[in-house]
Design a protein around this motif. Sequence first.
Motif, PDB file in Angstrom:
ATOM      1  N   GLY A 116     175.524 -42.303  28.964  1.00 15.36           N
ATOM      2  CA  GLY A 116     175.070 -42.198  27.327  1.00 15.36           C
ATOM      3  C   GLY A 116     173.802 -42.922  27.237  1.00 15.36           C
ATOM      4  N   ARG A 117     173.809 -44.011  26.527  1.00 14.27           N
ATOM      5  CA  ARG A 117     172.685 -44.927  26.452  1.00 14.27           C
ATOM      6  C   ARG A 117     172.618 -45.809  27.595  1.00 14.27           C
ATOM      7  N   THR A 118     173.599 -46.238  28.520  1.00 12.97           N
ATOM      8  CA  THR A 118     173.474 -46.827  29.679  1.00 12.97           C
ATOM      9  C   THR A 118     173.400 -45.825  30.774  1.00 12.97           C
ATOM     10  N   LYS A 119     172.448 -45.906  31.810  1.00 16.06           N
ATOM     11  CA  LYS A 119     172.086 -44.961  32.732  1.00 16.06           C
ATOM     12  C   LYS A 119     172.822 -45.503  34.304  1.00 16.06           C
ATOM     13  N   SER A 120     173.349 -46.381  34.323  1.00 24.06           N
ATOM     14  CA  SER A 120     174.033 -46.611  35.901  1.00 24.06           C
ATOM     15  C   SER A 120     175.143 -47.246  35.497  1.00 24.06           C
ATOM     16  N   LEU A 121     176.154 -47.351  36.566  1.00 25.88           N
ATOM     17  CA  LEU A 121     177.531 -47.903  36.446  1.00 25.88           C
ATOM     18  C   LEU A 121     177.409 -49.642  36.323  1.00 25.88           C
ATOM     19  N   ALA A 122     176.352 -50.069  37.313  1.00 24.58           N
ATOM     20  CA  ALA A 122     175.946 -51.410  37.360  1.00 24.58           C
ATOM     21  C   ALA A 122     175.779 -52.016  36.307  1.00 24.58           C
ATOM     22  N   ALA A 123     174.991 -51.196  34.922  1.00 21.03           N
ATOM     23  CA  ALA A 123     174.627 -51.638  33.894  1.00 21.03           C
ATOM     24  C   ALA A 123     175.536 -51.696  32.788  1.00 21.03           C
ATOM     25  N   LEU A 124     176.464 -51.094  32.897  1.00 22.12           N
ATOM     26  CA  LEU A 124     177.676 -51.108  32.020  1.00 22.12           C
ATOM     27  C   LEU A 124     178.347 -52.453  31.846  1.00 22.12           C
ATOM     28  N   GLY A 125     177.762 -53.190  30.984  1.00 23.59           N
ATOM     29  CA  GLY A 125     178.201 -54.566  30.925  1.00 23.59           C
ATOM     30  C   GLY A 125     179.240 -55.055  29.919  1.00 23.59           C
ATOM     31  N   ASN A 126     179.439 -56.416  29.558  1.00 31.60           N
ATOM     32  CA  ASN A 126     180.405 -56.691  28.777  1.00 31.60           C
ATOM     33  C   ASN A 126     180.210 -56.011  27.286  1.00 31.60           C
ATOM     34  N   GLY A 127     181.553 -55.553  26.830  1.00 32.40           N
ATOM     35  CA  GLY A 127     181.400 -54.810  25.575  1.00 32.40           C
ATOM     36  C   GLY A 127     180.950 -53.294  25.528  1.00 32.40           C
TER      37      GLY A 127
END
Length: 263
Positions: A116-127
Amino acid sequence: MKPVLAHGVWLLVASFAVFTSGCRAHHEDVLRVGVTPGPAEDILHSVEPALARQGLRLEIITFSDYVQPDMALASHDVGANLYQNAVFLNQFNRDHKTHFVSLSKVYLPLMALYPGRTKSLAALGNGARIAIPNDPVNHDRSLLLLARVGLFSVAQTDAAPLRIAANPRQIQLVELDAAQLPRSLDDVDAAVINANFALDAGLSPTKDALYTETRESPYANVLAVNADAQSDPRFHALASALTSAETRAFITAHYGGAIYSAE
Protein backbone atom coordinates in the motif's frame (compact mmCIF):
# COMPACT_ATOMS: atom_id res chain seq x y z
CA MET A 1 -70.47 -32.41 -32.43
CA LYS A 2 -69.96 -33.21 -28.78
CA PRO A 3 -67.51 -36.10 -29.36
CA VAL A 4 -65.49 -33.92 -31.71
CA LEU A 5 -65.36 -31.14 -29.11
CA ALA A 6 -64.36 -33.58 -26.42
CA HIS A 7 -61.64 -34.97 -28.64
CA GLY A 8 -60.41 -31.45 -29.37
CA VAL A 9 -60.32 -30.59 -25.68
CA TRP A 10 -58.41 -33.77 -24.96
CA LEU A 11 -55.86 -32.85 -27.63
CA LEU A 12 -55.51 -29.37 -26.14
CA VAL A 13 -55.00 -30.76 -22.64
CA ALA A 14 -52.50 -33.32 -23.90
CA SER A 15 -50.59 -30.68 -25.80
CA PHE A 16 -50.49 -28.43 -22.74
CA ALA A 17 -49.23 -31.34 -20.64
CA VAL A 18 -46.41 -32.00 -23.09
CA PHE A 19 -45.57 -28.28 -23.18
CA THR A 20 -45.42 -27.90 -19.39
CA SER A 21 -43.48 -31.14 -19.05
CA GLY A 22 -41.00 -29.82 -21.58
CA CYS A 23 -40.70 -26.56 -19.63
CA ARG A 24 -40.00 -28.47 -16.44
CA ALA A 25 -37.35 -30.57 -18.14
CA HIS A 26 -35.77 -27.46 -19.62
CA HIS A 27 -35.79 -25.74 -16.23
CA GLU A 28 -34.18 -28.75 -14.56
CA ASP A 29 -31.30 -28.63 -17.08
CA VAL A 30 -30.30 -25.11 -15.98
CA LEU A 31 -27.68 -25.15 -13.22
CA ARG A 32 -27.56 -21.92 -11.19
CA VAL A 33 -24.08 -21.50 -9.69
CA GLY A 34 -23.09 -18.72 -7.27
CA VAL A 35 -19.63 -17.14 -7.45
CA THR A 36 -17.67 -14.09 -6.33
CA PRO A 37 -16.00 -11.90 -8.97
CA GLY A 38 -12.93 -13.31 -10.65
CA PRO A 39 -11.62 -16.69 -11.80
CA ALA A 40 -14.68 -18.78 -10.89
CA GLU A 41 -16.75 -16.98 -13.52
CA ASP A 42 -14.12 -17.51 -16.22
CA ILE A 43 -13.55 -21.15 -15.30
CA LEU A 44 -17.29 -21.87 -15.35
CA HIS A 45 -17.68 -20.16 -18.71
CA SER A 46 -14.85 -22.34 -20.05
CA VAL A 47 -16.80 -25.56 -19.33
CA GLU A 48 -20.10 -24.37 -20.86
CA PRO A 49 -19.48 -26.07 -24.26
CA ALA A 50 -18.74 -29.42 -22.59
CA LEU A 51 -21.88 -29.16 -20.46
CA ALA A 52 -24.00 -28.08 -23.44
CA ARG A 53 -23.09 -31.35 -25.17
CA GLN A 54 -24.71 -33.07 -22.18
CA GLY A 55 -27.84 -30.93 -22.36
CA LEU A 56 -26.87 -28.73 -19.41
CA ARG A 57 -26.79 -24.94 -19.29
CA LEU A 58 -25.11 -22.78 -16.64
CA GLU A 59 -26.58 -19.66 -15.11
CA ILE A 60 -23.76 -17.92 -13.22
CA ILE A 61 -24.86 -15.63 -10.37
CA THR A 62 -22.18 -13.21 -9.11
CA PHE A 63 -22.16 -11.98 -5.50
CA SER A 64 -20.01 -9.23 -4.03
CA ASP A 65 -18.94 -10.82 -0.73
CA TYR A 66 -18.14 -14.13 0.95
CA VAL A 67 -21.51 -14.57 2.70
CA GLN A 68 -24.16 -14.14 0.03
CA PRO A 69 -23.20 -17.17 -2.13
CA ASP A 70 -23.65 -19.50 0.83
CA MET A 71 -26.89 -17.83 1.93
CA ALA A 72 -28.20 -18.30 -1.62
CA LEU A 73 -27.15 -21.95 -1.53
CA ALA A 74 -28.89 -22.45 1.82
CA SER A 75 -32.13 -21.00 0.43
CA HIS A 76 -31.76 -23.02 -2.81
CA ASP A 77 -31.67 -19.82 -4.88
CA VAL A 78 -28.59 -21.40 -6.44
CA GLY A 79 -27.93 -25.10 -6.78
CA ALA A 80 -24.17 -24.87 -6.22
CA ASN A 81 -21.44 -22.36 -5.61
CA LEU A 82 -17.77 -22.06 -6.47
CA TYR A 83 -15.82 -19.55 -4.39
CA GLN A 84 -14.93 -21.01 -0.98
CA ASN A 85 -12.39 -23.45 0.37
CA ALA A 86 -13.29 -26.49 2.46
CA VAL A 87 -12.21 -24.81 5.71
CA PHE A 88 -14.58 -21.89 5.05
CA LEU A 89 -17.38 -24.31 4.08
CA ASN A 90 -17.01 -26.32 7.28
CA GLN A 91 -16.95 -23.15 9.39
CA PHE A 92 -20.10 -21.85 7.67
CA ASN A 93 -21.85 -25.18 8.31
CA ARG A 94 -21.02 -24.95 12.01
CA ASP A 95 -22.06 -21.30 12.33
CA HIS A 96 -25.28 -21.47 10.31
CA LYS A 97 -26.40 -25.09 10.79
CA THR A 98 -26.24 -25.66 7.05
CA HIS A 99 -25.40 -28.95 5.35
CA PHE A 100 -23.11 -28.10 2.46
CA VAL A 101 -20.75 -30.66 0.98
CA SER A 102 -17.80 -30.37 -1.38
CA LEU A 103 -18.08 -32.31 -4.63
CA SER A 104 -14.54 -31.53 -5.76
CA LYS A 105 -11.59 -29.21 -5.32
CA VAL A 106 -11.33 -26.99 -8.39
CA TYR A 107 -8.70 -24.24 -8.14
CA LEU A 108 -6.34 -22.53 -5.70
CA PRO A 109 -6.39 -18.71 -5.67
CA LEU A 110 -3.16 -17.58 -4.02
CA MET A 111 -3.42 -15.19 -1.09
CA ALA A 112 -0.71 -12.53 -1.06
CA LEU A 113 0.54 -9.43 0.75
CA TYR A 114 0.31 -6.36 -1.50
CA PRO A 115 2.05 -3.01 -0.98
CA GLY A 116 0.00 0.00 0.00
CA ARG A 117 1.76 3.13 1.21
CA THR A 118 4.84 1.03 2.03
CA LYS A 119 6.52 -0.54 -0.99
CA SER A 120 8.78 -3.22 0.46
CA LEU A 121 8.83 -5.80 3.24
CA ALA A 122 11.94 -4.26 4.76
CA ALA A 123 10.18 -0.91 5.09
CA LEU A 124 7.26 -2.32 7.09
CA GLY A 125 8.37 -0.78 10.35
CA ASN A 126 6.96 -0.41 13.84
CA GLY A 127 3.26 0.27 13.93
CA ALA A 128 2.66 -0.59 10.27
CA ARG A 129 -1.04 -0.88 9.42
CA ILE A 130 -1.93 -4.01 7.46
CA ALA A 131 -5.45 -4.73 6.20
CA ILE A 132 -6.68 -8.34 6.32
CA PRO A 133 -9.98 -10.14 5.61
CA ASN A 134 -12.48 -10.08 8.48
CA ASP A 135 -14.11 -13.49 7.94
CA PRO A 136 -12.75 -16.08 10.40
CA VAL A 137 -11.16 -18.48 7.90
CA ASN A 138 -9.39 -15.92 5.73
CA HIS A 139 -8.47 -13.95 8.88
CA ASP A 140 -6.54 -16.96 10.15
CA ARG A 141 -5.12 -17.66 6.69
CA SER A 142 -3.78 -14.09 6.52
CA LEU A 143 -2.25 -14.34 10.00
CA LEU A 144 -0.38 -17.47 8.93
CA LEU A 145 0.91 -15.64 5.87
CA LEU A 146 2.08 -12.64 7.91
CA ALA A 147 3.74 -14.96 10.42
CA ARG A 148 5.65 -16.65 7.58
CA VAL A 149 6.80 -13.21 6.47
CA GLY A 150 8.18 -12.73 10.00
CA LEU A 151 6.07 -9.75 11.04
CA PHE A 152 4.85 -11.51 14.19
CA SER A 153 4.29 -15.00 15.59
CA VAL A 154 0.97 -16.75 16.12
CA ALA A 155 -0.46 -19.27 18.54
CA GLN A 156 -3.43 -21.60 18.16
CA THR A 157 -5.44 -23.70 20.57
CA ASP A 158 -8.00 -26.40 19.81
CA ALA A 159 -10.84 -24.23 21.08
CA ALA A 160 -9.99 -20.87 19.50
CA PRO A 161 -8.89 -19.32 16.21
CA LEU A 162 -5.37 -18.11 15.66
CA ARG A 163 -4.11 -15.26 17.80
CA ILE A 164 -0.95 -13.19 17.73
CA ALA A 165 1.49 -14.55 20.30
CA ALA A 166 4.29 -11.99 19.92
CA ASN A 167 4.18 -8.72 18.02
CA PRO A 168 7.45 -6.87 18.65
CA ARG A 169 6.89 -4.46 15.75
CA GLN A 170 3.41 -3.59 17.04
CA ILE A 171 1.85 -4.36 13.66
CA GLN A 172 -1.70 -3.00 13.54
CA LEU A 173 -4.29 -5.17 11.78
CA VAL A 174 -7.20 -3.49 10.00
CA GLU A 175 -9.98 -6.03 9.47
CA LEU A 176 -12.17 -5.41 6.40
CA ASP A 177 -14.60 -7.25 4.18
CA ALA A 178 -12.48 -9.17 1.68
CA ALA A 179 -13.99 -7.37 -1.30
CA GLN A 180 -12.94 -3.99 0.15
CA LEU A 181 -9.28 -4.87 0.58
CA PRO A 182 -7.97 -3.72 -2.84
CA ARG A 183 -9.59 -0.31 -2.27
CA SER A 184 -7.87 -0.02 1.10
CA LEU A 185 -4.32 0.06 -0.29
CA ASP A 186 -4.12 3.86 -0.33
CA ASP A 187 -4.95 3.98 3.38
CA VAL A 188 -2.76 1.21 4.82
CA ASP A 189 0.87 0.15 4.56
CA ALA A 190 -0.05 -3.20 3.02
CA ALA A 191 -3.01 -5.55 2.62
CA VAL A 192 -3.48 -9.32 2.47
CA ILE A 193 -5.78 -10.05 -0.48
CA ASN A 194 -7.08 -13.27 -1.99
CA ALA A 195 -6.34 -13.75 -5.69
CA ASN A 196 -9.93 -13.53 -6.92
CA PHE A 197 -10.39 -9.99 -5.55
CA ALA A 198 -6.79 -9.05 -6.40
CA LEU A 199 -7.12 -10.06 -10.04
CA ASP A 200 -10.46 -8.28 -10.29
CA ALA A 201 -8.64 -5.11 -9.15
CA GLY A 202 -5.82 -5.55 -11.67
CA LEU A 203 -3.31 -6.97 -9.17
CA SER A 204 -1.25 -10.13 -9.67
CA PRO A 205 0.20 -12.22 -6.82
CA THR A 206 3.11 -13.17 -9.05
CA LYS A 207 3.96 -9.64 -10.24
CA ASP A 208 2.74 -7.12 -7.67
CA ALA A 209 2.87 -8.83 -4.28
CA LEU A 210 5.46 -8.46 -1.55
CA TYR A 211 4.89 -12.07 -0.47
CA THR A 212 2.71 -14.87 -1.83
CA GLU A 213 1.44 -18.22 -0.59
CA THR A 214 2.95 -21.32 -2.14
CA ARG A 215 1.14 -23.83 -4.31
CA GLU A 216 1.08 -26.17 -1.32
CA SER A 217 -1.57 -24.03 0.39
CA PRO A 218 -4.50 -26.18 1.62
CA TYR A 219 -7.09 -23.52 0.71
CA ALA A 220 -8.25 -24.71 -2.72
CA ASN A 221 -11.73 -23.57 -3.71
CA VAL A 222 -14.40 -26.24 -4.02
CA LEU A 223 -17.65 -26.85 -5.87
CA ALA A 224 -20.21 -26.90 -3.05
CA VAL A 225 -23.82 -28.15 -3.00
CA ASN A 226 -26.43 -28.90 -0.39
CA ALA A 227 -26.17 -32.41 1.02
CA ASP A 228 -29.53 -33.37 -0.50
CA ALA A 229 -28.12 -32.62 -3.97
CA GLN A 230 -24.81 -34.43 -3.70
CA SER A 231 -26.10 -37.42 -5.70
CA ASP A 232 -27.55 -35.28 -8.49
CA PRO A 233 -25.84 -36.45 -11.71
CA ARG A 234 -26.01 -32.92 -13.18
CA PHE A 235 -23.74 -31.55 -10.46
CA HIS A 236 -21.41 -34.49 -10.84
CA ALA A 237 -21.21 -33.67 -14.55
CA LEU A 238 -20.28 -30.11 -13.58
CA ALA A 239 -17.65 -31.34 -11.11
CA SER A 240 -16.14 -33.61 -13.77
CA ALA A 241 -15.98 -30.77 -16.27
CA LEU A 242 -14.34 -28.46 -13.71
CA THR A 243 -11.61 -30.99 -12.91
CA SER A 244 -10.97 -32.18 -16.47
CA ALA A 245 -7.63 -31.97 -18.24
CA GLU A 246 -9.10 -29.26 -20.47
CA THR A 247 -10.00 -27.10 -17.47
CA ARG A 248 -6.59 -27.61 -15.87
CA ALA A 249 -5.02 -26.46 -19.14
CA PHE A 250 -7.34 -23.43 -19.25
CA ILE A 251 -6.31 -22.39 -15.73
CA THR A 252 -2.61 -22.78 -16.50
CA ALA A 253 -2.91 -20.79 -19.72
CA HIS A 254 -5.02 -17.92 -18.37
CA TYR A 255 -3.64 -17.09 -14.94
CA GLY A 256 0.13 -17.20 -15.19
CA GLY A 257 0.65 -18.80 -11.79
CA ALA A 258 -1.81 -16.57 -9.91
CA ILE A 259 -4.36 -19.39 -9.92
CA TYR A 260 -3.57 -23.11 -9.88
CA SER A 261 -5.81 -26.06 -10.61
CA ALA A 262 -6.40 -28.24 -7.57
CA GLU A 263 -4.79 -31.62 -8.06
